[in-house]
Write a protein that holds these residues in place. Sequence first.
Motif, PDB file in Angstrom:
ATOM      1  N   VAL B  35       0.819  -1.206   0.000  1.00 57.98           N
ATOM      2  CA  VAL B  35       0.000   0.000   0.000  1.00 57.98           C
ATOM      3  C   VAL B  35       0.857   1.262   0.000  1.00 57.98           C
ATOM      4  N   HIS B  36       0.567   2.130  -0.944  1.00 62.01           N
ATOM      5  CA  HIS B  36       1.223   3.439  -0.976  1.00 62.01           C
ATOM      6  C   HIS B  36       0.221   4.467  -0.465  1.00 62.01           C
ATOM      7  N   VAL B  37       0.538   5.069   0.668  1.00 61.92           N
ATOM      8  CA  VAL B  37      -0.415   5.993   1.267  1.00 61.92           C
ATOM      9  C   VAL B  37      -0.178   7.406   0.735  1.00 61.92           C
ATOM     10  N   VAL B  38      -1.260   8.054   0.337  1.00 60.73           N
ATOM     11  CA  VAL B  38      -1.202   9.454  -0.067  1.00 60.73           C
ATOM     12  C   VAL B  38      -2.044  10.234   0.923  1.00 60.73           C
ATOM     13  N   ARG B  39      -1.442  11.215   1.577  1.00 60.67           N
ATOM     14  CA  ARG B  39      -2.210  11.991   2.545  1.00 60.67           C
ATOM     15  C   ARG B  39      -2.922  13.136   1.834  1.00 60.67           C
TER      16      ARG B  39
END
Lengths: 259, 139
Positions: B35-39
């Motif tokens: 998972v690549h988290v984008v805030r």
Amino acid sequence: MKLAFEEQGADYLLIMREEHGNVAPAMIANGESADGVRLDIPYQLVTILENIYPWLSKGKIAIITRRCDEKALAELVKRKYVDDKRIVKIGLACSEEQIRKCRCNDPVPSTVAVGEPHAGVKDDELALALSKKSSEDRLNFWVDQYKKCNKCFGCTLNCPVCFCDDDCVLEDRTFVAEPSVPPGLSFHMIRSFHMADKCIECGECERACPAEIPILTMRKLLAKDMKAVFGFTPGDEKTVSPLNTTLEGEQLEDECDES
Amino acid sequence: MTGFSPTILAFCCNWCSYAGADLAGVSRLQMPPNVHVVRVMCSASVKPEYVLKAISQGVDGVLVLGCHIGDCHYMTGNHRTAKRMPIVQKVLEEVGIDERRLRLDWVSASEGEKFQKVVVDFVDEITKLGPNPMREVKF
């Protein structure tokens, strides 16, 4: 047209007119001659109305409306782009051939002033065939179709309910990653999403498309989904698009100036 | 499914889900590394364009996480998301991409465990679905 000027008291009439062998939209002022008026050419005059409306500060504008034009006007009025009181609608019923070409299921305007009303076509055959296919086949079909796109923006320019003039996300690299031609799937998916809550199925995009992509079929499929999810059909004069309201149906405030 | 590990993009809202993800990390809950988290500031600032762009560029799954309904920092932000995302799913479905590749869920700042559960579930599901067909398509 006498009806527009004398009975309805309009100052301008927006109509299709033939000049030097070409048919184009024309604005006729009260008292001008109306030679070469053509009513058999399907074109969404609302698109023209929407572009010239900001320059006409007063006067009543009469416009030839098919059923789809009426719906488009309803969408524009709801979003406060045009004032309902300044528009005079002259209902025009489509011919059978035009109805067949649009696969239109709601072709009769609320008041018919010109032409004879014909019944609509029930289903779009291509849409039915597509919804029976597996998702893989569907993807292949649409990718083959969209490969023909040469990004002419004909579908957006001629659309009566595409009104974000200079801020179109489709022209922005941030959203459409593929700057090349053909523009890739995101271009078409983004446009599909944008039209989902306002497409009135006039078929102008399909008529304008030089690559003959069945854009209207995609719009019809999404309209069906929109109805299934929210029970909303674009072109309804009273209900606001669910994408513009909160969960309780209250209207959202616009944080961007759209005027 | 040997060897396929999906690429997943997660949009987390700053006020709830990102804090939830933080809590999951601080609590040392085990999660798959796909998972690549984008805030983002609010789940409503996830424009559908971003989701559609990601998927058309070959990302296998997109996860949109926001505050629970009623808890939005901006009052009605997640109401918008809740209404938009079903339509985005329909767009994907009509084009022929599985609508399960996009998931909308609510994770609050105190729900580290729920964040872990959502991520594990989603990665499992996408692994079962296989790679995004758009990876193979060249325009």
